[in-house]
Design an enzyme around this catalytic site. Sequence first.
Site, mmCIF file in Angstrom:
data_model
loop_
_atom_site.group_PDB
_atom_site.id
_atom_site.type_symbol
_atom_site.label_atom_id
_atom_site.label_comp_id
_atom_site.label_asym_id
_atom_site.label_seq_id
_atom_site.Cartn_x
_atom_site.Cartn_y
_atom_site.Cartn_z
ATOM 1 N N TYR A 141 0.881 -1.163 0.000
ATOM 2 C CA TYR A 141 0.000 0.000 0.000
ATOM 3 C C TYR A 141 0.921 1.217 0.000
ATOM 4 O O TYR A 141 1.407 1.654 1.040
ATOM 5 C CB TYR A 141 -0.900 -0.035 1.238
ATOM 6 C CG TYR A 141 -1.747 1.205 1.414
ATOM 7 C CD1 TYR A 141 -2.397 1.796 0.316
ATOM 8 C CD2 TYR A 141 -1.930 1.783 2.661
ATOM 9 C CE1 TYR A 141 -3.174 2.928 0.480
ATOM 10 C CE2 TYR A 141 -2.711 2.916 2.834
ATOM 11 C CZ TYR A 141 -3.327 3.477 1.743
ATOM 12 O OH TYR A 141 -4.094 4.600 1.900
ATOM 13 N N ASP A 182 -2.089 -1.149 -4.018
ATOM 14 C CA ASP A 182 -2.477 0.230 -4.304
ATOM 15 C C ASP A 182 -1.188 1.046 -4.396
ATOM 16 O O ASP A 182 -0.535 1.289 -3.381
ATOM 17 C CB ASP A 182 -3.379 0.735 -3.180
ATOM 18 C CG ASP A 182 -3.763 2.200 -3.355
ATOM 19 O OD1 ASP A 182 -3.257 2.855 -4.295
ATOM 20 O OD2 ASP A 182 -4.570 2.690 -2.544
ATOM 21 N N HIS A 301 -12.117 1.460 -4.014
ATOM 22 C CA HIS A 301 -11.305 0.810 -5.052
ATOM 23 C C HIS A 301 -12.017 -0.472 -5.483
ATOM 24 O O HIS A 301 -12.795 -1.040 -4.720
ATOM 25 C CB HIS A 301 -9.940 0.385 -4.502
ATOM 26 C CG HIS A 301 -9.049 1.509 -4.091
ATOM 27 N ND1 HIS A 301 -7.869 1.789 -4.734
ATOM 28 C CD2 HIS A 301 -9.155 2.422 -3.092
ATOM 29 C CE1 HIS A 301 -7.280 2.817 -4.145
ATOM 30 N NE2 HIS A 301 -8.042 3.225 -3.145
#
Length: 570
Positions: A141, A182, A301
């Site tokens: 992330y 991400d 998302h």
Amino acid sequence: MKIVTWNINGIRTFKNGIKKSLDSFDADIICVQETKVNRDLLDEKTAIVDGYNSYFSFSRGRSGYSGVATYCKDTGTPFLAEEGLTGLLTSHGEAIGCYGDKAAFSNEELLALDNEGRAVITQHQFIGIDRPEKLTVINVYCPRADPDKPERKQYKLQFYRLLQSRAEAILSTGSHVIILGDVNTSHRPIDHCDPDDVDNFEDNPGRKWLNQFLFGTAENGNAEDEFADISQKSASEGKFVDSFRHFHPNRSNAFTCWSTLTGARQTNYGTRIDYIFSNRSLVETAFIGVDIMPEVEGSDHCPVWAQLSCTLLPSPKYPPLCTHHMPEFTGRQQKLSRFLVKVSEKQNISKESEERLPGSQDAGEIRENLNPLVHGENVAKKRPTDREAETIAHKAKRSKLTKTESKQKGSLLAFFKPKQTPMNMSPKQAEYSDRGRGAESSGCQITKPGPTDETDFNATYHSGVQKETHLSLVTGAKIENQYEVEKESMPVDKSKDCKKWPSSGFWKSVLHGPPQPPLCKSHNEPCVLRTVKKAGPNLGRQFFVCARPQGHASNPQARCNFFAWVEKGK
Ligand code: ZN
């Protein structure tokens, strides 16, 4: 072998049953980001999922912030697992090793980069042509660069460099490497809903980093500029491939992240910032397909999957980092009596822990990428997606409701809600074209009950940690009015079913004063009322804007630029 990445924006996205959610992907490795779970908040149902083994990284600082987790099917149990990128969080004996060149970082910097729970690495084996081969999976992330905090830009780039250093070091030992998660930067104009609206799009340091990190990115330009720009884009010799673009070099509007604050998912006004990167040879020899799953809701998302032709070889035992080895969960699975005897107590416990689970936190982790209209300033500080996480939970119920059943509170805010799509809906059924919001269907949606109504865009602005929440509103014209605002509660007369709008009498009798919303000019539809929350001369003033979701200026279905102050004294 199938692998999935998904920024879940809070583990509550799974609150209807984490096993059910994981199983729905039918994947061997599922990497999630933004669990928002701290070590002391990790509960058993999240940590121990039948048929899976899981590996967590937690933020050591802020509570309810960041966090990633990798769930592996027991048939794909990794041989090694490690928290973080630096090796500093790893105790002896569980390390994957290969830390690359860390000379560019001070020890404090390295500690800080692993302190937010942004990476879990698992190392697997699969059946190669003549021998087992290693596959290292780096679940990340990546940080977002808050424009108001220069030090975070630096932090983000340092994280990228550390990630690259580690990934390339592991690759150099002969292991295949998949980096997924991400990444918080949309790479090419084609990965962004409105690249022309971003100043110096190509100069973004994150994009520059991706340019050299990824291989052969020249072909990934916007189809329209393909010929204009090709000479300027030289093929990079990066060691990793953006596997989605490998399979879909020219697919546009393939986004994985949308601002919930502006309802942009309905108009597919988003960015592609969630990726599955792989070393080149693996993509070329083993990848069968890669795609995004915009039909899966519950987070801001959507998931991304990749299918590989290889078959994982499971480790006979769980690596030390596995949640099965956490003292509080050790042996829990075997204690069936606990489940059989103390049902009511168990339920209470579950409920309690559910309430304690962090939902949303920081907010605009993605505003740099997501709010192209307002990039730079006055952007939403928080995102209200903890409530969005609940939509998944209420979805099933909701779909069963008839009009007459649903006489609870409704709201014009429902206009911001995406159409509910079941998890198992096929991509075709969930075509973007279906996401357009007709007045009729939205009118019906108003009747849906429950906390998702007002709370989606309202209560979340006030909830818990989000004290500083502001919604930055930009009208379609986007220039003249940038205010940080708060959305008003806009109750609707639900007894009228799908009849869309409250009468003026309703407003007067119930709300004692709220003005009747004017109709916006482009759509001739009732506006929403907002309040300026930003400190300044207009603090507290109310105004009306188009109720539609944010979208590209050229999209007639999206928010128009109607704006009107509510005059004082009315
Ligand atoms: Zn309008």
